[in-house]
Design an enzyme around this catalytic site. Structure first.
Site, PDB file in Angstrom:
ATOM      1  N   ILE A 138       0.809  -1.214   0.000  1.00 30.93           N
ATOM      2  CA  ILE A 138       0.000   0.000   0.000  1.00 30.93           C
ATOM      3  C   ILE A 138       0.842   1.264   0.000  1.00 30.93           C
ATOM      4  O   ILE A 138       0.301   2.364   0.027  1.00 30.93           O
ATOM      5  CB  ILE A 138      -0.980   0.020   1.194  1.00 30.93           C
ATOM      6  CG1 ILE A 138      -0.246  -0.248   2.504  1.00 30.93           C
ATOM      7  CG2 ILE A 138      -2.109  -0.964   0.989  1.00 30.93           C
ATOM      8  CD1 ILE A 138      -1.135  -0.133   3.728  1.00 30.93           C
ATOM      9  N   GLY A 139       2.162   1.143  -0.032  1.00 31.55           N
ATOM     10  CA  GLY A 139       2.964   2.348  -0.064  1.00 31.55           C
ATOM     11  C   GLY A 139       4.438   2.071   0.112  1.00 31.55           C
ATOM     12  O   GLY A 139       4.862   0.928   0.297  1.00 31.55           O
ATOM     13  N   SER A 140       5.205   3.154   0.035  1.00 35.33           N
ATOM     14  CA  SER A 140       6.651   3.074   0.218  1.00 35.33           C
ATOM     15  C   SER A 140       7.082   4.162   1.172  1.00 35.33           C
ATOM     16  O   SER A 140       6.647   5.316   1.051  1.00 35.33           O
ATOM     17  CB  SER A 140       7.377   3.244  -1.115  1.00 35.33           C
ATOM     18  OG  SER A 140       7.004   2.234  -2.017  1.00 35.33           O
ATOM     19  N   GLY A 141       7.932   3.813   2.107  1.00 34.40           N
ATOM     20  CA  GLY A 141       8.500   4.785   3.018  1.00 34.40           C
ATOM     21  C   GLY A 141       9.885   5.179   2.544  1.00 34.40           C
ATOM     22  O   GLY A 141      10.335   4.806   1.462  1.00 34.40           O
ATOM     23  N   PHE A 169      12.728   4.184   3.495  1.00 37.21           N
ATOM     24  CA  PHE A 169      13.674   3.080   3.376  1.00 37.21           C
ATOM     25  C   PHE A 169      12.988   1.715   3.330  1.00 37.21           C
ATOM     26  O   PHE A 169      13.541   0.735   3.794  1.00 37.21           O
ATOM     27  CB  PHE A 169      14.679   3.110   4.540  1.00 37.21           C
ATOM     28  CG  PHE A 169      15.558   4.324   4.531  1.00 37.21           C
ATOM     29  CD1 PHE A 169      16.702   4.363   3.763  1.00 37.21           C
ATOM     30  CD2 PHE A 169      15.226   5.434   5.289  1.00 37.21           C
ATOM     31  CE1 PHE A 169      17.518   5.476   3.745  1.00 37.21           C
ATOM     32  CE2 PHE A 169      16.043   6.557   5.283  1.00 37.21           C
ATOM     33  CZ  PHE A 169      17.180   6.584   4.507  1.00 37.21           C
ATOM     34  N   GLY A 170      11.791   1.632   2.785  1.00 42.43           N
ATOM     35  CA  GLY A 170      11.147   0.334   2.719  1.00 42.43           C
ATOM     36  C   GLY A 170       9.766   0.414   2.110  1.00 42.43           C
ATOM     37  O   GLY A 170       9.284   1.481   1.742  1.00 42.43           O
ATOM     38  N   ILE A 185       5.563  -0.695   2.451  1.00 41.81           N
ATOM     39  CA  ILE A 185       4.564  -0.894   3.492  1.00 41.81           C
ATOM     40  C   ILE A 185       3.446  -1.775   2.961  1.00 41.81           C
ATOM     41  O   ILE A 185       2.996  -1.611   1.818  1.00 41.81           O
ATOM     42  CB  ILE A 185       3.983   0.447   3.978  1.00 41.81           C
ATOM     43  CG1 ILE A 185       5.108   1.343   4.488  1.00 41.81           C
ATOM     44  CG2 ILE A 185       2.958   0.230   5.074  1.00 41.81           C
ATOM     45  CD1 ILE A 185       5.404   2.490   3.607  1.00 41.81           C
ATOM     46  N   LYS A 210       6.050  -2.739   7.653  1.00 43.23           N
ATOM     47  CA  LYS A 210       7.067  -2.151   6.782  1.00 43.23           C
ATOM     48  C   LYS A 210       8.224  -3.135   6.662  1.00 43.23           C
ATOM     49  O   LYS A 210       8.728  -3.634   7.676  1.00 43.23           O
ATOM     50  CB  LYS A 210       7.558  -0.825   7.347  1.00 43.23           C
ATOM     51  CG  LYS A 210       8.530  -0.082   6.426  1.00 43.23           C
ATOM     52  CD  LYS A 210       8.825   1.305   6.981  1.00 43.23           C
ATOM     53  CE  LYS A 210       9.693   2.118   6.038  1.00 43.23           C
ATOM     54  NZ  LYS A 210       9.959   3.479   6.552  1.00 43.23           N
ATOM     55  N   ASP A 212      12.094  15.316   8.302  1.00 51.36           N
ATOM     56  CA  ASP A 212      11.398  15.132   7.021  1.00 51.36           C
ATOM     57  C   ASP A 212       9.914  15.441   7.184  1.00 51.36           C
ATOM     58  O   ASP A 212       9.043  14.629   6.872  1.00 51.36           O
ATOM     59  CB  ASP A 212      11.602  13.715   6.482  1.00 51.36           C
ATOM     60  CG  ASP A 212      11.221  13.603   5.007  1.00 51.36           C
ATOM     61  OD1 ASP A 212      11.098  14.651   4.335  1.00 51.36           O
ATOM     62  OD2 ASP A 212      11.042  12.470   4.517  1.00 51.36           O
TER      63      ASP A 212
END
Length: 327
Positions: free
Chosen positions: A23-26, A28-29, A31, A46, A136
């Site tokens: 469902i997504g990207s952080g 450094f990884g 999700i 994550k 951030d």
């Protein structure tokens, strides 16, 4: 041979959390919406490959551990290693503020902006009280909660967070003016653009840009052309440096100008007066003659719908980034 995606779909992280879909990207990884196989409860997981050059998930888990129980911090469920991944499980949250801003046609009322301001300053004060700076700050990293927490804002993605103190005495880190720029350029402080070591003042300045982004519908240094990421960052830096706060906040209540000027004037090691900043917006709120009832714009967009809040949640479900944001 099964694809990586198929393999992950059969992955039960730590023997507890079954991955459902990405469902997504952080920073450094990636999700994943996941399910606790024991309780059936949805959570966010994550994953970060253990082979990457600069792993950050362990450090991020330590930040969450330090901050557990605080205002605007999601609950950490589990951290560990499994099948070549570092993994972090935490509460599944609702959509981030960027998704909700788009849902509201990139227009937030002053009431919503001020209610967000109060929660965001309160959260960052708590983070700073625990000797951590986020570094951030951006709309993608503020998420709303779910269920009974649907009117609460949460701060996520501590992948590039940093302790601003060190040693048993809690001494402040020294000033350094030769740092690589960090954070998201649109919202980063002037000092971050110039390569100065960040401190508490920089998180607060970034919140100011986020608030003006919501109030204005955009920022003057947004969408600038450039062939490379470096060129675009340089153009953003140039435009931000040449745009006076008074011009950025023109046409909006003077409290926004006061807020940003205060943040920019803070010294590197100075402790911000968070109560003063919150009071600025509290006083402005009183002039609206509209009580801070935590009814945000996205809950009233579909005024003809019997369940507007449910409609919002359903529409953004595929887009939202629980527990982290796109990096």
């Amino acid at each position: 041979m099964a694809s990586t995606s198929d393999a992950l779909n059969e992955f039960i992280v730590g023997g507890k959390y079954k991955l459902v879909r990405k469902i997504g990207s952080g920073t450094f990884g990636s999700i994943y919406l996941s399910v606790d196989v024991r309780t059936g409860e949805q959570v966010a997981v994550k994953l970060e490959s253990q082979t990457i050059r600069y792993p950050r998930l362990l450090y991020e888990s330590r930040c969450y551990t330090i901050l557990q129980g605080g205002v605007g911090i999601p609950r950490l469920r589990w951290y560990g290693q499994d099948k070549g991944y570092n993994a972090l499980a935490m509460d599944l949250l609702g959509p981030n503020l960027e998704v909700l801003f788009r849902y509201c046609s990139r227009t937030f009322t002053m009431k919503t902006v001020l209610m967000l301001a109060d929660q965001m300053i309160k959260i960052i004060e708590y983070v700073h009280t625990n000797d951590i700076i986020h570094r951030d700050i951006k709309p993608h990293n503020f998420l709303i909660g779910r269920g009974r927490h649907c009117n609460k804002v949460f701060l996520v993605d501590f992948g590039i967070a940093k302790k601003y103190t060190y040693g048993p005495s809690g001494k402040h880190i020294p000033f350094n003016q030769h740092k690589n720029p960090s954070g998201t350029p649109l919202y980063a402080s002037l000092n971050a653009h110039l390569g100065f070591e960040q401190s508490r003042r920089d998180d607060l300045e970034a919140i100011g840009y986020v608030l003006m982004y919501f109030a204005r519908g955009g920022l003057p240094w947004q969408g600038l052309p450039g062939n490379t990421k470096k060129q675009r960052r340089e153009k953003i830096t140039e435009t931000k440096l040449s745009t006076p706060v008074e011009v950025l906040c023109e046409g909006f209540p003077t409290e926004f100008t006061t807020y940003l000027n205060y943040c920019r004037a803070l010294q590197f090691e100075e402790t911000p007066d968070y109560m003063y900043l919150r009071r600025l917006f509290h006083n402005l709120f009183r002039s609206l003659n509209d009580p801070p009832d935590y009814t945000f714009d996205w809950a009233t967009v579909n005024t003809n719908s019997a369940q507007p809040a449910t409609a919002v949640t359903r529409q953004v479900q595929e887009d939202h980034l629980p527990a982290h944001s796109q990096g």
